[in-house]
Design a protein around this motif. Structure first.
Motif, short mmCIF file in Angstrom:
data_model
loop_
_atom_site.label_atom_id
_atom_site.label_comp_id
_atom_site.label_asym_id
_atom_site.label_seq_id
_atom_site.Cartn_x
_atom_site.Cartn_y
_atom_site.Cartn_z
N ARG A 7 -26.17 111.53 16.85
CA ARG A 7 -27.43 111.27 16.50
C ARG A 7 -27.58 109.84 16.50
O ARG A 7 -26.84 108.91 16.87
N LEU A 8 -29.04 109.56 16.24
CA LEU A 8 -29.63 108.19 16.27
C LEU A 8 -29.03 107.53 15.14
O LEU A 8 -28.98 107.81 14.03
N ALA A 9 -28.89 106.17 15.35
CA ALA A 9 -28.39 105.65 14.32
C ALA A 9 -29.55 105.00 13.34
O ALA A 9 -30.63 104.68 13.90
N THR A 10 -29.18 104.73 12.28
CA THR A 10 -30.19 104.08 11.32
C THR A 10 -29.44 102.81 10.76
O THR A 10 -28.31 102.51 10.87
N THR A 11 -30.30 102.07 9.84
CA THR A 11 -29.61 100.78 9.72
C THR A 11 -28.52 100.89 8.64
O THR A 11 -27.81 100.12 8.24
N GLU A 43 -20.43 89.45 9.08
CA GLU A 43 -21.95 89.42 8.96
C GLU A 43 -22.69 89.15 9.84
O GLU A 43 -23.88 89.68 10.00
N GLU A 44 -22.24 88.23 10.98
CA GLU A 44 -23.22 88.14 12.11
C GLU A 44 -23.18 89.27 13.13
O GLU A 44 -24.30 89.45 13.57
N VAL A 45 -21.97 89.94 13.05
CA VAL A 45 -21.90 91.23 13.99
C VAL A 45 -22.64 92.12 13.55
O VAL A 45 -23.75 92.85 14.17
N SER A 46 -22.88 92.25 11.93
CA SER A 46 -23.80 93.28 11.39
C SER A 46 -25.34 93.10 11.62
O SER A 46 -25.87 93.76 12.01
N ALA A 47 -25.51 91.64 11.62
CA ALA A 47 -27.02 91.38 11.74
C ALA A 47 -27.53 91.47 13.35
O ALA A 47 -28.42 92.10 13.45
N SER A 48 -26.62 91.59 14.14
CA SER A 48 -26.92 91.84 15.46
C SER A 48 -27.01 93.27 15.70
O SER A 48 -28.13 93.72 16.27
N VAL A 53 -30.46 98.25 16.23
CA VAL A 53 -31.09 99.46 15.52
C VAL A 53 -32.21 99.32 15.74
O VAL A 53 -33.24 100.60 15.79
N GLU A 54 -32.96 98.34 15.14
CA GLU A 54 -34.53 98.07 14.85
C GLU A 54 -35.42 97.94 16.05
O GLU A 54 -36.36 97.97 16.05
N HIS A 55 -34.66 97.52 17.09
CA HIS A 55 -35.46 97.32 18.48
C HIS A 55 -36.02 98.48 19.19
O HIS A 55 -35.35 99.46 19.34
N PRO A 56 -37.23 98.39 19.49
CA PRO A 56 -37.87 99.67 20.08
C PRO A 56 -37.60 99.96 21.38
O PRO A 56 -37.66 101.08 21.67
N ASP A 57 -37.05 99.03 22.17
CA ASP A 57 -36.53 99.38 23.17
C ASP A 57 -35.10 99.73 23.53
O ASP A 57 -34.44 100.17 24.68
N THR A 58 -34.53 99.72 22.44
CA THR A 58 -33.05 100.25 22.35
C THR A 58 -32.73 101.42 21.61
O THR A 58 -33.25 101.60 20.38
N GLY A 76 -30.70 101.14 26.58
CA GLY A 76 -31.95 100.83 26.84
C GLY A 76 -32.39 100.52 28.27
O GLY A 76 -31.47 100.61 29.14
N PRO A 77 -33.50 100.20 28.63
CA PRO A 77 -33.78 99.79 29.90
C PRO A 77 -32.71 98.48 30.33
O PRO A 77 -32.50 97.56 29.48
#
Length: 192
Positions: A7-11, A43-48, A53-58, A76-77
């Motif tokens: 399934r698509l991931a969410t935050t 924490e940095e990996v999670s932020a990335s 997940v939130e990026h519209p092209d990914t 993504g493209p």
């Protein structure tokens, strides 16, 4: 019997994606990456991952078995820099090429078809976005991933890149193939 799905991931999935990436990289790529893998800050990996997940092209997908997240895939493209030839020239289908930026299944959940389901779902998503061909990069020494991609008809296209971890260099091969995948027996795929 537990159900396997993609399934698509969410935050809400970001902590598990982060855990899988860090544990899998340490297990499967520790030798290739050296001590650099131990300097990754969760924490940095999670932020990335939150950004991805939130990026519209990914599209970030997660593989689940029952209620357990066991793997993920990011698609993504393909950016021009990823699809270009070594001389910088772009192929005619550059704007119709998708990128599988990452596909990981936690080793203890391997050989259950999760990698095939993730790649099949990502390929369908890329086709919906107008892509006709896919590319990904695989560490040359990662024989399991190379065998997995070959099993679905993706092969090296002759393009190589060298990544510098600061401790050693890693040679990656660009793999390419159709997005019209025929996954007859994904439960036997080498990657998963």
């Amino acid at each position: 019997m537990t159900t396997a799905d993609v399934r698509l991931a969410t935050t809400d999935d970001v902590p598990e994606i982060t855990r899988i990436q860090l544990s899998t990289w340490r297990t499967a790529y520790g030798d290739a990456l050296g001590t650099a893998v131990n300097t990754l800050v969760p924490e940095e990996v999670s932020a990335s991952w939150t950004e991805a997940v939130e990026h519209p092209d990914t599209d970030v997908y997660v593989a689940v078995e029952g209620t357990t997240t066991v793997g993920f895939c990011v698609a993504g493209p393909a950016p021009a820099s990823e699809v270009a030839a070594a001389d910088g020239s772009l192929p005619d289908d550059a704007d119709r090429t998708g990128l599988i930026a990452s596909l990981l299944v936690e080793p203890r959940w391997g050989r259950r078809g999760h990698g095939g389901r993730l790649l099949g779902t990502a390929a369908a998503g890329l086709r919906r976005r107008g892509a006709e061909r896919g590319i990904t990069w695989v560490v040359q020494s990662d024989s399991a991933s190379l065998a997995f991609y070959r099993s679905v008809g993706w092969n090296p296209d002759g393009t190589v890149r060298i990544l510098d971890t600061g401790e050693r260099t890693i040679k990656e091969l660009r793999i390419t193939g159709t997005l019209d995948l025929r996954l007859e027996h994904p439960e036997t795929s080498d990657l998963d």
